[in-house]
Design an enzyme around this catalytic site. Structure first.
Site, PDB file in Angstrom:
ATOM      1  N   LYS A 250     -58.087 -55.695 -19.968  1.00  0.00           N
ATOM      2  CA  LYS A 250     -57.907 -54.238 -19.962  1.00  0.00           C
ATOM      3  C   LYS A 250     -58.352 -53.659 -18.618  1.00  0.00           C
ATOM      4  O   LYS A 250     -59.521 -53.770 -18.247  1.00  0.00           O
ATOM      5  CB  LYS A 250     -58.716 -53.612 -21.106  1.00  0.00           C
ATOM      6  CG  LYS A 250     -58.791 -52.078 -21.064  1.00  0.00           C
ATOM      7  CD  LYS A 250     -59.593 -51.506 -22.241  1.00  0.00           C
ATOM      8  CE  LYS A 250     -59.808 -50.006 -22.106  1.00  0.00           C
ATOM      9  NZ  LYS A 250     -60.614 -49.429 -23.204  1.00  0.00           N
ATOM     10  N   ASP A 255     -61.660 -43.879 -18.031  1.00  0.00           N
ATOM     11  CA  ASP A 255     -61.242 -43.437 -19.360  1.00  0.00           C
ATOM     12  C   ASP A 255     -61.900 -42.099 -19.692  1.00  0.00           C
ATOM     13  O   ASP A 255     -63.042 -42.051 -20.144  1.00  0.00           O
ATOM     14  CB  ASP A 255     -61.637 -44.508 -20.393  1.00  0.00           C
ATOM     15  CG  ASP A 255     -61.163 -44.154 -21.798  1.00  0.00           C
ATOM     16  OD1 ASP A 255     -60.367 -43.201 -21.937  1.00  0.00           O
ATOM     17  OD2 ASP A 255     -61.592 -44.850 -22.751  1.00  0.00           O
ATOM     18  N   LYS A 262     -63.409 -37.225 -24.123  1.00  0.00           N
ATOM     19  CA  LYS A 262     -64.781 -37.653 -24.422  1.00  0.00           C
ATOM     20  C   LYS A 262     -65.755 -36.529 -24.096  1.00  0.00           C
ATOM     21  O   LYS A 262     -65.431 -35.621 -23.333  1.00  0.00           O
ATOM     22  CB  LYS A 262     -65.140 -38.876 -23.564  1.00  0.00           C
ATOM     23  CG  LYS A 262     -64.428 -40.152 -23.959  1.00  0.00           C
ATOM     24  CD  LYS A 262     -64.861 -41.304 -23.055  1.00  0.00           C
ATOM     25  CE  LYS A 262     -64.086 -42.578 -23.381  1.00  0.00           C
ATOM     26  NZ  LYS A 262     -64.363 -43.125 -24.717  1.00  0.00           N
ATOM     27  N   ASP A 273     -64.385 -49.227 -17.439  1.00  0.00           N
ATOM     28  CA  ASP A 273     -63.438 -49.558 -18.506  1.00  0.00           C
ATOM     29  C   ASP A 273     -62.372 -50.560 -18.053  1.00  0.00           C
ATOM     30  O   ASP A 273     -61.398 -50.802 -18.756  1.00  0.00           O
ATOM     31  CB  ASP A 273     -62.794 -48.263 -19.035  1.00  0.00           C
ATOM     32  CG  ASP A 273     -62.420 -48.346 -20.506  1.00  0.00           C
ATOM     33  OD1 ASP A 273     -62.919 -49.272 -21.191  1.00  0.00           O
ATOM     34  OD2 ASP A 273     -61.620 -47.509 -20.963  1.00  0.00           O
ATOM     35  N   ASP A 332     -57.799 -41.499 -26.976  1.00  0.00           N
ATOM     36  CA  ASP A 332     -58.937 -42.268 -26.465  1.00  0.00           C
ATOM     37  C   ASP A 332     -58.864 -43.738 -26.892  1.00  0.00           C
ATOM     38  O   ASP A 332     -59.605 -44.575 -26.388  1.00  0.00           O
ATOM     39  CB  ASP A 332     -60.245 -41.626 -26.940  1.00  0.00           C
ATOM     40  CG  ASP A 332     -61.443 -42.061 -26.110  1.00  0.00           C
ATOM     41  OD1 ASP A 332     -61.239 -42.723 -25.079  1.00  0.00           O
ATOM     42  OD2 ASP A 332     -62.578 -41.724 -26.501  1.00  0.00           O
ATOM     43  N   GLU A 334     -56.863 -45.975 -26.002  1.00  0.00           N
ATOM     44  CA  GLU A 334     -55.808 -46.260 -25.025  1.00  0.00           C
ATOM     45  C   GLU A 334     -55.778 -47.723 -24.598  1.00  0.00           C
ATOM     46  O   GLU A 334     -54.727 -48.241 -24.226  1.00  0.00           O
ATOM     47  CB  GLU A 334     -55.990 -45.370 -23.790  1.00  0.00           C
ATOM     48  CG  GLU A 334     -56.983 -45.888 -22.712  1.00  0.00           C
ATOM     49  CD  GLU A 334     -58.425 -46.030 -23.203  1.00  0.00           C
ATOM     50  OE1 GLU A 334     -58.770 -45.409 -24.221  1.00  0.00           O
ATOM     51  OE2 GLU A 334     -59.201 -46.782 -22.576  1.00  0.00           O
ATOM     52  N   ARG A 336     -56.064 -50.494 -26.290  1.00  0.00           N
ATOM     53  CA  ARG A 336     -55.210 -51.319 -27.150  1.00  0.00           C
ATOM     54  C   ARG A 336     -53.733 -51.100 -26.838  1.00  0.00           C
ATOM     55  O   ARG A 336     -52.905 -51.979 -27.055  1.00  0.00           O
ATOM     56  CB  ARG A 336     -55.539 -51.025 -28.624  1.00  0.00           C
ATOM     57  CG  ARG A 336     -55.281 -49.612 -29.044  1.00  0.00           C
ATOM     58  CD  ARG A 336     -55.972 -49.254 -30.361  1.00  0.00           C
ATOM     59  NE  ARG A 336     -57.421 -49.061 -30.203  1.00  0.00           N
ATOM     60  CZ  ARG A 336     -58.244 -48.750 -31.204  1.00  0.00           C
ATOM     61  NH1 ARG A 336     -57.784 -48.591 -32.426  1.00  0.00           N
ATOM     62  NH2 ARG A 336     -59.532 -48.592 -30.974  1.00  0.00           N
TER      63      ARG A 336
HETATM   64  N1  BES Z   1     -63.317 -47.516 -23.406  1.00  0.00           N
HETATM   65  C1  BES Z   1     -63.619 -47.094 -24.715  1.00  0.00           C
HETATM   66  C2  BES Z   1     -64.598 -48.016 -25.442  1.00  0.00           C
HETATM   67  C3  BES Z   1     -65.992 -48.138 -24.884  1.00  0.00           C
HETATM   68  C4  BES Z   1     -67.032 -47.454 -25.474  1.00  0.00           C
HETATM   69  C5  BES Z   1     -66.256 -48.971 -23.830  1.00  0.00           C
HETATM   70  C6  BES Z   1     -68.319 -47.616 -24.990  1.00  0.00           C
HETATM   71  C7  BES Z   1     -67.533 -49.113 -23.336  1.00  0.00           C
HETATM   72  C8  BES Z   1     -68.570 -48.449 -23.908  1.00  0.00           C
HETATM   73  C9  BES Z   1     -62.353 -47.013 -25.563  1.00  0.00           C
HETATM   74  O1  BES Z   1     -61.171 -46.764 -24.892  1.00  0.00           O
HETATM   75  C10 BES Z   1     -62.580 -45.889 -26.503  1.00  0.00           C
HETATM   76  O2  BES Z   1     -62.594 -44.786 -26.077  1.00  0.00           O
HETATM   77  N2  BES Z   1     -62.781 -46.230 -27.768  1.00  0.00           N
HETATM   78  C11 BES Z   1     -63.054 -45.258 -28.742  1.00  0.00           C
HETATM   79  C12 BES Z   1     -62.006 -45.404 -29.780  1.00  0.00           C
HETATM   80  C13 BES Z   1     -62.002 -44.268 -30.753  1.00  0.00           C
HETATM   81  C14 BES Z   1     -61.225 -43.113 -30.212  1.00  0.00           C
HETATM   82  C15 BES Z   1     -61.357 -44.716 -31.983  1.00  0.00           C
HETATM   83  C16 BES Z   1     -64.429 -45.582 -29.314  1.00  0.00           C
HETATM   84  O3  BES Z   1     -64.726 -46.744 -29.542  1.00  0.00           O
HETATM   85  O4  BES Z   1     -65.209 -44.658 -29.486  1.00  0.00           O
HETATM   86 ZN    ZN Z   2     -61.135 -47.257 -22.862  1.00  0.00          ZN
HETATM   87 ZN    ZN Z   3     -60.767 -44.638 -24.750  1.00  0.00          ZN
END
Ligand code: BES
Ligand code: ZN
Ligand code: ZN
Length: 482
Positions: A250, A255, A262, A273, A332, A334, A336
């Site tokens: 990824k 992000d 966020k 990210d 968010d 994104e 995947r």
């Molecule tokens: N890049 C984040 C995940 C992440 C969180 C990486 C903390 C490193 C530290 C990912 O793209 C994301 O935003 N995930 C969200 C998904 C949610 C919207 C379902 C998450 O895990 O909060």
């Molecule tokens: Zn992300």
């Molecule tokens: Zn995200």
């Protein structure tokens, strides 16, 4: 850097001798090579990462504590701590005495760990400060002397340790770089430079090519950005290659969350990210550097996830490279999406024996496993076992979580083939893995590593969190044992 190996202890030398000692045999290990100074040796407990400068006879010696357990990770960290925190002690010529210390020189893996950690400890994080960090004394070193019994295998191990340290430091720089110094094109350029140096093929798809190929998911995430996406294919393919491994990372260079934006508190961390992409870049680079006997293909889809007038929106239905349509619930989620296109591309264009993706994918993994262990997902028991063992071996731990099909029900969409977020706020890491699985064409040997907690965390290089280069070692260890 030249590595000199002595198989007997030098009778005269003005070098600083580093003597790695473990708790139980700290005293016993120091033999007649030094004139033991019993007072000092009994006062040094050899706790892990402790070090002390002293004189034994007429020799300047740094005692380095390894603690009790002499594992790869512990040896690496002890040497890294000495070289980073104890750099003021390291001026002039350096010898590491494995012969009279308590590292068993038949365990060349531990020598590799020592050299890897020692040279990784040079890393300085402040590259954007107007006052540059002081240069590390090891930068002046043109050779290092190792005192060890088995010259041939110790020399090889030390060379490997040096190579890993070099690549890991460049990966740390990449992950630590802020978003305004790190665009998708920079990830692509990193791969191009590595390919040029080491003689393997790298191809970069630009936005036009990505559009022509129909990578609709990568393009949707990119819609809110003025910086075009890239899709990088690194292909290290040695003559007579035994197996083909596809690594997918990824590469979200920042992000923001997109329109499902966020909150401010954790957002600066989102420069990391692209930790999955970094692991893949580093692993392919090392595969080529170490001349592994397998074909290693690295795929890096890259974009940032931003807010813009044309940003994709929750409820959008988007196409993807696989032909499957996706309903966006949360912009968010994104990572995947861009991985869906890359995984589908991998299965369609290469027939990999093994396919592994790495991604800073979910906060759910961080809440489940914390900052030292990655989430491991695979239905292939052998692959799962190999990745788990490799992780333990090199201190880049991972732990299995299930991929049972019940979890897929969360992703059923009324309007598209799948939606990008589960209905209930639970099992986020697993549901994300199930989303990825939908795009792997039921590949029999696919694994997913969620490295959200481990890619960027507390490190001795920084006051706050910083990059770890997690995955580079793990993937190479896995491929070497394959
Ligand atoms: N890049 C984040 C995940 C992440 C969180 C990486 C903390 C490193 C530290 C990912 O793209 C994301 O935003 N995930 C969200 C998904 C949610 C919207 C379902 C998450 O895990 O909060
Ligand atoms: Zn992300
Ligand atoms: Zn995200």
């Amino acid at each position: 850097m030249e590595i000199q190996i002595l198989t007997t202890f030098p009778s005269t030398s003005t070098s600083t001798f580093i003597l790695p000692l473990s708790t139980s045999d700290a005293l016993a290990a120091v033999n007649a090579a030094y004139q033991p100074n019993t007072d000092i040796l009994t006062s040094f407990e050899a706790k892990h990462g402790d070090f002390m400068l002293t004189y034994l006879g007429d020799k300047k010696v740094i005692l380095l504590g390894l603690g009790e357990e002499k594992s790869f990770a512990r040896v690496l960290r002890a040497f890294r701590a000495l070289s980073h925190r104890g750099q003021h002690l390291l001026k002039g010529s350096i010898s590491i005495d494995f012969l009279n210390g308590s590292l068993d020189t038949t365990q060349t893996k531990l020598i590799e760990a020592a050299i890897n950690g020692f040279f990784l400890g040079k890393y300085q994080i402040g590259q954007f400060k107007s006052e540059k960090p002081n240069s590390h004394p090891l930068d002046q070193l043109t050779s290092i002397t190792l005192i060890a019994s088995d010259a041939q295998s110790v020399a090889e191990a030390a060379q490997r340790g040096l190579k890993f340290a070099g690549t890991q430091m460049r990966i740390l720089d990449l992950v630590n770089a802020p978003s305004n110094k790190k665009r998708p094109s920079d990830l692509a350029n990193w791969a191009l430079r590595s390919g040029e140096e080491l003689g393997y093929t790298v191809e970069v798809f630009d936005k036009e090519k990505i559009t022509a190929l129909g990578m609709g998911a990568l393009l949707a995430v990119n819609q809110g950005s003025i910086h075009p996406p890239t899709f990088t294919i690194m292909d290290y393919n040695p003559p007579g290659a035994q197996k083909t491994v596809c690594l997918v990372g990824k590469g979200v260079t920042f992000d923001t969350g997109g329109l499902s934006i966020k909150t401010a508190a954790g957002m600066p961390l989102m420069k990391s990210d692209m930790g999955g992409a970094a692991a893949v870049l580093g692993a392919v680079d090392m595969a080529a550097r170490l001349k592994l006997p397998h074909r290693v293909i690295g795929l890096v889809p890259s974009t940032d996830n931003c807010v813009g007038s044309d940003a994709f929106k929750p409820s959008d239905v988007i196409p993807s490279y696989s032909g499957k349509t996706i309903e966006i619930i949360d912009t968010d989620a994104e990572g995947r999406l861009i991985l869906a296109d890359a995984l589908a591309y991998a299965t369609r264009h290469f027939q990999p024996d093994v396919m592994i993706d790495l991604a800073t994918l979910t906060g759910s993994t961080v809440r489940t496993l914390g900052y030292t262990v990655a989430g491991l997902f695979s239905k292939n028991e052998t692959l799962k076992d190999q990745l788990f063992k490799a992780g333990l071996e090199v201190g880049e731990k991972n732990w299995p979580l299930p991929l049972w099909d019940e979890y897929h029900e969360e992703l059923q969409s009324d309007v598209a083939d799948i939606k990008n977020l589960g209905t209930k706020p639970m099992a986020g890491a697993i549901v994300a893995a199930k989303f990825l699985e939908f795009f792997t064409d039921e590949h029999p040997a696919w694994a997913h590593l969620d490295i959200a907690g481990v890619a960027f965390t507390e490190m001795e290089f920084s006051k706050h969190k910083s990059a770890t280069a997690y995955g580079v070692r793990l993937l190479v260890e896995f491929m070497e044992n394959m």
